[in-house]
Write a protein that holds these residues in place. Structure first.
Motif, short mmCIF file in Angstrom:
data_model
loop_
_atom_site.label_atom_id
_atom_site.label_comp_id
_atom_site.label_asym_id
_atom_site.label_seq_id
_atom_site.Cartn_x
_atom_site.Cartn_y
_atom_site.Cartn_z
N ARG A 254 -2.52 -22.02 -42.80
CA ARG A 254 -2.44 -20.56 -42.79
C ARG A 254 -2.13 -20.02 -41.38
O ARG A 254 -1.33 -19.08 -41.21
CB ARG A 254 -3.76 -19.99 -43.28
N LEU B 202 1.59 -20.30 -40.62
CA LEU B 202 2.41 -19.29 -41.30
C LEU B 202 2.24 -17.92 -40.65
O LEU B 202 3.21 -17.16 -40.51
CB LEU B 202 2.02 -19.23 -42.78
N GLN C 59 6.44 -16.89 -45.32
CA GLN C 59 5.62 -17.33 -46.45
C GLN C 59 5.75 -18.85 -46.62
O GLN C 59 6.70 -19.47 -46.16
CB GLN C 59 6.06 -16.63 -47.74
N ARG C 60 4.80 -19.41 -47.32
CA ARG C 60 4.78 -20.87 -47.48
C ARG C 60 6.04 -21.38 -48.17
O ARG C 60 6.60 -22.41 -47.78
CB ARG C 60 3.53 -21.28 -48.29
#
Length: 284
Positions: A261, A264, A270-271
């Protein structure tokens, strides 16, 4: 006196020759012949009886040995079958011997494998169980015989193995175990519930429907799987909550396999915009 007469013809004349013998001599000869005949008949009868006894013994003894070998409770010392006998008795004995040898081999295999093996009738009752099945469920030798299979189940009603077998016996579709091994819960004699992997197949013996259940205690495997899942959950928690920027990439082309997290948030993507791409492709 007894006499015997005969006639002779000499030059047209007739002469009579008379021989006389005592009656006692004639009777004595007849009695001697009668005794000889009786002795010969008695000897013939004795020889016939002896031959009949030998023949009966040569047949009855091998048959008695084979009968003893197949009688219930003949599980003591091995009984030697008359395989050396000739004729049909020998052929039958050798066929019995091959059958017993094969049966002993199968029994030895069943008793020495680590898996529990049981045969179950169409009423879901246990008919045979090997030593592994007895030990797995906490029973002594022979104590499983006659028990309903459901007595070993730790599943709720309707999902127990005995219910499935009984249902198949009434309506043979689908066959238990036809999808391969399936997992279930069994119960030991002391009430302990444990996980098993089971395969059930069926066969018909002398017109009787029988089921063969092979079970394996998978407690260790389940514990190992639980430990692995716990480890994965711990890693995921640490990976996701770490303030450090963490990315996992392939060695060959440095494509992103996983990012946390913090990573990112730092790059502002976004992933799904990162996973499977390289740094050059995402402009970083």
């Amino acid at each position: 006196m007894a006499a015997a007469a005969s006639r002779l013809s000499i030059r047209g004349g007739n002469l009579a020759l008379v021989v006389t013998r005592p009656l006692s001599e004639i009777l004595a000869e007849e009695q001697s012949m009668l005794r000889s005949t009786l002795v010969a008949a008695a000897l013939a009868i004795l020889v016939a009886v002896a031959l009949a006894a030998l023949l009966a013994r040569s047949i009855s003894q091998p048959l008695a040995r084979m009968t003893a070998a197949v009688s219930p409770g003949a599980g003591g010392p091995a009984i030697r079958l008359p395989v050396e006998s000739s004729g049909e008795v020998g052929v039958l004995a050798r066929a019995f011997q091959r059958f017993f040898d094969q049966e002993r081999l199968f029994r030895a295999i069943a008793e020495n494998v680590g898996d529990a093996i049981m045969t179950i009738n169409d009423r879901a009752q246990i008919e045979t169980a090997n030593a592994a099945a007895e030990q797995m469920h906490g029973y002594g030798p022979g104590q499983l015989i006659g028990l309903p299979l459901n007595a070993l189940s730790g599943e709720p009603e309707g999902r127990q193995s005995g219910d499935l077998i009984a249902a198949y016996a009434l309506r043979p579709s689908p066959r238990p175990g036809e999808q391969g091994a399936h997992e279930s819960l069994n119960k030991r004699r002391d009430g302990t519930v444990f996980p098993i992997e089971m395969i059930v197949s069926h066969t018909v013996v002398n017109g009787r429907l029988l089921f063969i259940a092979a079970m394996r205690d998978i407690t260790r495997r389940k514990l190992a799987e639980a430990e692995r899942l716990d480890s994965e959950r711990s890693f995921t928690t640490i990976f996701e909550t770490s303030p450090a920027l963490i990315a996992i990439t392939t060695v060959n082309d440095n494509r992103y396999q996983e990012v946390n997290r913090s990573y990112l948030q730092t790059i502002g993507l976004q992933r799904d915009q990162v996973i499977g791409r390289t740094s050059a492709e995402i402009g970083r």
